[in-house]
Design a protein around this motif. Structure first.
Motif, PDB file in Angstrom:
ATOM      1  N   ASP A  65     130.598 122.724 -55.286  1.00 30.61           N
ATOM      2  CA  ASP A  65     130.359 121.498 -56.064  1.00 30.61           C
ATOM      3  C   ASP A  65     128.947 120.952 -55.870  1.00 30.61           C
ATOM      4  OD1 ASP A  65     132.966 121.516 -57.046  1.00 30.61           O
ATOM      5  OD2 ASP A  65     133.739 120.399 -55.313  1.00 30.61           O
ATOM      6  N   ALA A  66     128.170 121.615 -55.025  1.00 32.99           N
ATOM      7  CA  ALA A  66     126.840 121.094 -54.685  1.00 32.99           C
ATOM      8  C   ALA A  66     125.759 121.736 -55.547  1.00 32.99           C
ATOM      9  CB  ALA A  66     126.547 121.348 -53.211  1.00 32.99           C
ATOM     10  N   ALA A  67     124.972 120.905 -56.210  1.00 33.71           N
ATOM     11  CA  ALA A  67     123.810 121.384 -56.962  1.00 33.71           C
ATOM     12  C   ALA A  67     122.634 121.480 -55.996  1.00 33.71           C
ATOM     13  CB  ALA A  67     123.499 120.440 -58.108  1.00 33.71           C
ATOM     14  N   ILE A  68     122.144 122.697 -55.748  1.00 33.05           N
ATOM     15  CA  ILE A  68     121.099 122.905 -54.752  1.00 33.05           C
ATOM     16  C   ILE A  68     119.708 122.924 -55.388  1.00 33.05           C
ATOM     17  CG2 ILE A  68     120.357 124.323 -52.818  1.00 33.05           C
ATOM     18  CD1 ILE A  68     123.169 123.230 -52.532  1.00 33.05           C
ATOM     19  N   LEU A  69     119.558 123.650 -56.486  1.00 33.86           N
ATOM     20  CA  LEU A  69     118.312 123.639 -57.245  1.00 33.86           C
ATOM     21  C   LEU A  69     118.570 122.990 -58.588  1.00 33.86           C
ATOM     22  CD1 LEU A  69     116.860 127.238 -56.544  1.00 33.86           C
ATOM     23  CD2 LEU A  69     116.569 125.131 -55.199  1.00 33.86           C
ATOM     24  N   ASN A  70     117.695 122.084 -58.974  1.00 35.09           N
ATOM     25  CA  ASN A  70     117.933 121.252 -60.153  1.00 35.09           C
ATOM     26  C   ASN A  70     116.767 121.317 -61.138  1.00 35.09           C
ATOM     27  OD1 ASN A  70     120.511 119.809 -59.329  1.00 35.09           O
ATOM     28  ND2 ASN A  70     119.187 119.337 -57.588  1.00 35.09           N
ATOM     29  N   GLY A  71     116.618 122.469 -61.781  1.00 34.15           N
ATOM     30  CA  GLY A  71     115.584 122.591 -62.802  1.00 34.15           C
ATOM     31  C   GLY A  71     114.210 122.871 -62.241  1.00 34.15           C
ATOM     32  N   MET A  72     114.123 123.789 -61.304  1.00 36.23           N
ATOM     33  CA  MET A  72     112.852 124.097 -60.649  1.00 36.23           C
ATOM     34  C   MET A  72     112.013 125.036 -61.509  1.00 36.23           C
ATOM     35  SD  MET A  72     112.392 125.257 -56.696  1.00 36.23           S
ATOM     36  CE  MET A  72     113.301 123.801 -56.161  1.00 36.23           C
ATOM     37  N   SER A  73     110.733 124.725 -61.648  1.00 32.00           N
ATOM     38  CA  SER A  73     109.819 125.553 -62.449  1.00 32.00           C
ATOM     39  C   SER A  73     108.452 125.612 -61.783  1.00 32.00           C
ATOM     40  CB  SER A  73     109.657 124.984 -63.868  1.00 32.00           C
ATOM     41  OG  SER A  73     110.875 124.929 -64.562  1.00 32.00           O
ATOM     42  N   PHE A  74     107.886 126.818 -61.657  1.00 32.86           N
ATOM     43  CA  PHE A  74     106.503 126.988 -61.220  1.00 32.86           C
ATOM     44  C   PHE A  74     106.098 128.435 -61.456  1.00 32.86           C
ATOM     45  CE2 PHE A  74     108.892 128.161 -57.457  1.00 32.86           C
ATOM     46  CZ  PHE A  74     108.167 129.197 -56.880  1.00 32.86           C
ATOM     47  N   THR A  75     104.813 128.707 -61.369  1.00 32.02           N
ATOM     48  CA  THR A  75     104.313 130.066 -61.522  1.00 32.02           C
ATOM     49  C   THR A  75     103.438 130.430 -60.330  1.00 32.02           C
ATOM     50  OG1 THR A  75     102.368 129.330 -62.765  1.00 32.02           O
ATOM     51  CG2 THR A  75     104.330 129.929 -64.045  1.00 32.02           C
ATOM     52  N   ALA A  76     103.389 131.719 -60.041  1.00 31.63           N
ATOM     53  CA  ALA A  76     102.518 132.238 -58.986  1.00 31.63           C
ATOM     54  C   ALA A  76     101.779 133.442 -59.549  1.00 31.63           C
ATOM     55  CB  ALA A  76     103.331 132.629 -57.755  1.00 31.63           C
ATOM     56  N   ALA A  77     100.464 133.364 -59.586  1.00 34.97           N
ATOM     57  CA  ALA A  77      99.664 134.479 -60.078  1.00 34.97           C
ATOM     58  C   ALA A  77      99.508 135.523 -58.974  1.00 34.97           C
ATOM     59  CB  ALA A  77      98.293 133.975 -60.527  1.00 34.97           C
ATOM     60  N   ALA A  78      99.088 136.717 -59.360  1.00 32.15           N
ATOM     61  CA  ALA A  78      98.840 137.772 -58.377  1.00 32.15           C
ATOM     62  C   ALA A  78      97.808 137.288 -57.361  1.00 32.15           C
ATOM     63  CB  ALA A  78      98.348 139.028 -59.082  1.00 32.15           C
ATOM     64  N   GLY A  79      98.138 137.429 -56.083  1.00 36.61           N
ATOM     65  CA  GLY A  79      97.232 137.017 -55.022  1.00 36.61           C
ATOM     66  C   GLY A  79      97.317 135.563 -54.634  1.00 36.61           C
ATOM     67  N   ASP A  80      98.176 134.793 -55.298  1.00 40.21           N
ATOM     68  CA  ASP A  80      98.345 133.382 -54.949  1.00 40.21           C
ATOM     69  C   ASP A  80      98.920 133.226 -53.543  1.00 40.21           C
ATOM     70  OD1 ASP A  80      97.305 131.905 -56.967  1.00 40.21           O
ATOM     71  OD2 ASP A  80      99.197 131.326 -57.887  1.00 40.21           O
ATOM     72  N   SER A  81      98.567 132.137 -52.897  1.00 34.01           N
ATOM     73  CA  SER A  81      99.164 131.788 -51.596  1.00 34.01           C
ATOM     74  C   SER A  81      99.718 130.369 -51.719  1.00 34.01           C
ATOM     75  CB  SER A  81      98.124 131.876 -50.480  1.00 34.01           C
ATOM     76  OG  SER A  81      96.965 131.134 -50.809  1.00 34.01           O
ATOM     77  N   ILE A  82     101.041 130.273 -51.648  1.00 33.08           N
ATOM     78  CA  ILE A  82     101.720 129.010 -51.914  1.00 33.08           C
ATOM     79  C   ILE A  82     102.577 128.630 -50.712  1.00 33.08           C
ATOM     80  CG2 ILE A  82     103.365 127.820 -53.417  1.00 33.08           C
ATOM     81  CD1 ILE A  82     102.543 129.723 -55.659  1.00 33.08           C
ATOM     82  N   GLY A  83     102.367 127.437 -50.203  1.00 28.34           N
ATOM     83  CA  GLY A  83     103.208 126.900 -49.144  1.00 28.34           C
ATOM     84  C   GLY A  83     104.321 126.064 -49.742  1.00 28.34           C
ATOM     85  N   ILE A  84     105.495 126.125 -49.137  1.00 27.32           N
ATOM     86  CA  ILE A  84     106.660 125.387 -49.629  1.00 27.32           C
ATOM     87  C   ILE A  84     107.212 124.553 -48.485  1.00 27.32           C
ATOM     88  CG2 ILE A  84     108.973 125.575 -50.640  1.00 27.32           C
ATOM     89  CD1 ILE A  84     108.077 128.261 -51.826  1.00 27.32           C
ATOM     90  N   ILE A  85     107.198 123.239 -48.657  1.00 28.75           N
ATOM     91  CA  ILE A  85     107.681 122.337 -47.624  1.00 28.75           C
ATOM     92  C   ILE A  85     108.685 121.368 -48.241  1.00 28.75           C
ATOM     93  CG2 ILE A  85     105.536 122.526 -46.304  1.00 28.75           C
ATOM     94  CD1 ILE A  85     104.779 119.731 -47.288  1.00 28.75           C
ATOM     95  N   GLY A  86     109.381 120.664 -47.369  1.00 26.14           N
ATOM     96  CA  GLY A  86     110.370 119.698 -47.811  1.00 26.14           C
ATOM     97  C   GLY A  86     111.378 119.449 -46.711  1.00 26.14           C
ATOM     98  N   PRO A  87     112.080 118.324 -46.760  1.00 28.36           N
ATOM     99  CA  PRO A  87     113.063 118.019 -45.716  1.00 28.36           C
ATOM    100  C   PRO A  87     114.227 118.998 -45.746  1.00 28.36           C
ATOM    101  CG  PRO A  87     113.210 116.448 -47.527  1.00 28.36           C
ATOM    102  CD  PRO A  87     111.999 117.273 -47.794  1.00 28.36           C
ATOM    103  N   ASN A  88     115.004 119.015 -44.680  1.00 30.99           N
ATOM    104  CA  ASN A  88     116.187 119.869 -44.633  1.00 30.99           C
ATOM    105  C   ASN A  88     117.096 119.558 -45.819  1.00 30.99           C
ATOM    106  OD1 ASN A  88     115.408 121.114 -42.243  1.00 30.99           O
ATOM    107  ND2 ASN A  88     116.466 119.622 -40.956  1.00 30.99           N
ATOM    108  N   GLY A  89     117.618 120.614 -46.443  1.00 30.07           N
ATOM    109  CA  GLY A  89     118.503 120.427 -47.577  1.00 30.07           C
ATOM    110  C   GLY A  89     117.798 120.247 -48.909  1.00 30.07           C
ATOM    111  N   SER A  90     116.475 120.443 -48.917  1.00 32.20           N
ATOM    112  CA  SER A  90     115.723 120.227 -50.160  1.00 32.20           C
ATOM    113  C   SER A  90     115.785 121.425 -51.103  1.00 32.20           C
ATOM    114  CB  SER A  90     114.265 119.886 -49.847  1.00 32.20           C
ATOM    115  OG  SER A  90     113.644 120.939 -49.134  1.00 32.20           O
ATOM    116  N   GLY A  91     116.271 122.574 -50.608  1.00 32.87           N
ATOM    117  CA  GLY A  91     116.425 123.743 -51.471  1.00 32.87           C
ATOM    118  C   GLY A  91     115.464 124.882 -51.200  1.00 32.87           C
ATOM    119  N   LYS A  92     114.727 124.824 -50.093  1.00 33.67           N
ATOM    120  CA  LYS A  92     113.697 125.825 -49.810  1.00 33.67           C
ATOM    121  C   LYS A  92     114.296 127.234 -49.661  1.00 33.67           C
ATOM    122  CE  LYS A  92     112.200 123.761 -46.094  1.00 33.67           C
ATOM    123  NZ  LYS A  92     113.147 122.613 -46.051  1.00 33.67           N
ATOM    124  N   THR A  93     115.244 127.379 -48.746  1.00 34.06           N
ATOM    125  CA  THR A  93     115.817 128.705 -48.512  1.00 34.06           C
ATOM    126  C   THR A  93     116.654 129.165 -49.704  1.00 34.06           C
ATOM    127  OG1 THR A  93     115.799 128.435 -46.103  1.00 34.06           O
ATOM    128  CG2 THR A  93     117.343 130.038 -47.005  1.00 34.06           C
TER     129      THR A  93
END
Length: 252
Positions: free
Chosen positions: A13-41
């Motif tokens: 019953d839990a919505a974990i990801l809610n309409g996430m959108s982004f792009t990563a080009a070849a060679g991009d380096s992107i960090g992903i942060i957020g509080p526990n339960g934010s949907g990272k893993t």
């Protein structure tokens, strides 16, 4: 190279990801942060195929992959480094690397261990082990390594497999301060090779040093997507982590 569009993941019953959108080009380096339960893993699980989205799309090199199994995504270039180590612990260091290299070859070429091809694969595996100073532990079971050594093996094994997109889930978790420098050096090497890297980390100082962009997640959405400097100076970052009242105290 990688495009995520309107991604929705619900578990029970839990919505974990809610309409996430982004792009990563070849060679991009992107960090992903957020509080526990934010949907990272969960985001990494969706990208690597361990959970399937209910809605949205994941496109890798112009191919839609959101419903493909994990092995098919790995074959297309997605390499996952797990928070709790994804190596074959009962195999030796050499066997872990040989398996990665052989997975890129035809079945028939791997059936005869006495052939020149097999010898070449073992030599190449030893070369990868030497890159992370594990050439002295080739016959050791991977599970006997230290946390830092296991992390080095996991990352270099993804290189041997031919990964182009590296999903690094807290790569320094369970790693000693001394080995953290070794892991950091290997991540920089991966980036210098032109690989695309997405790194989940709680330590913003650590993730900033590897990232041209930082995504800040909260409640399954991307609330900030900007340079590390602009993210750090954005008052919304503290509000996400500490709440409005605490953020006001930190900002003042």
């Amino acid at each position: 190279m990688l495009q995520i569009s309107d991604l929705h993941v619900q578990i029970g019953d839990a919505a974990i990801l809610n309409g996430m959108s982004f792009t990563a080009a070849a060679g991009d380096s992107i960090g992903i942060i957020g509080p526990n339960g934010s949907g990272k893993t969960t985001l990494f699980n969706a990208l690597s195929g361990f959970v399937l989205p209910q809605r949205g799309s994941i496109t890798l090199k112009k191919q839609e992959i959101s419903q493909l199994p994990p092995y098919a995504r790995a074959e297309l270039g997605i390499g996952r480094v797990f928070q709790n180590f994804g190596i074959f612990r009962e195999m030796t260091v050499l066997e872990n690397l040989v398996v990665a290299l052989e997975s890129r070859m035809s079945v028939w070429s791997t059936l005869m261990p006495w052939t020149a091809t097999s010898r070449r694969v073992r030599d190449e595996a030893k070369s990868y082990a030497a890159q992370v100073k594990l050439d002295g532990k080739l016959s050791h079971k991977a599970g006997s390594l230290s946390g830092g050594q296991m992390r080095l093996l996991e990352i270099v094994r993804a290189l041997a497999f031919g990964a182009e997109v590296f999903l690094l889930d807290e790569p320094t978790a369970g790693v000693s301060p001394k080995m953290k420098d070794e892991v950091s050096g290997l991540i920089r090497h991966v980036q210098q090779l032109g690989k695309t890297t997405l790194i989940i980390e709680h330590d913003i100082n650590f993730v900033q040093s590897f990232s041209k962009r930082i995504l800040v997640l909260d409640q399954g959405k991307i609330l900030l997507d900007d340079s590390p400097e602009k993210v750090r100076s954005n008052a919304l970052l503290q509000e996400i982590y500490f709440g409005k009242m605490e953020a006001s105290a930190h900002i003042s």
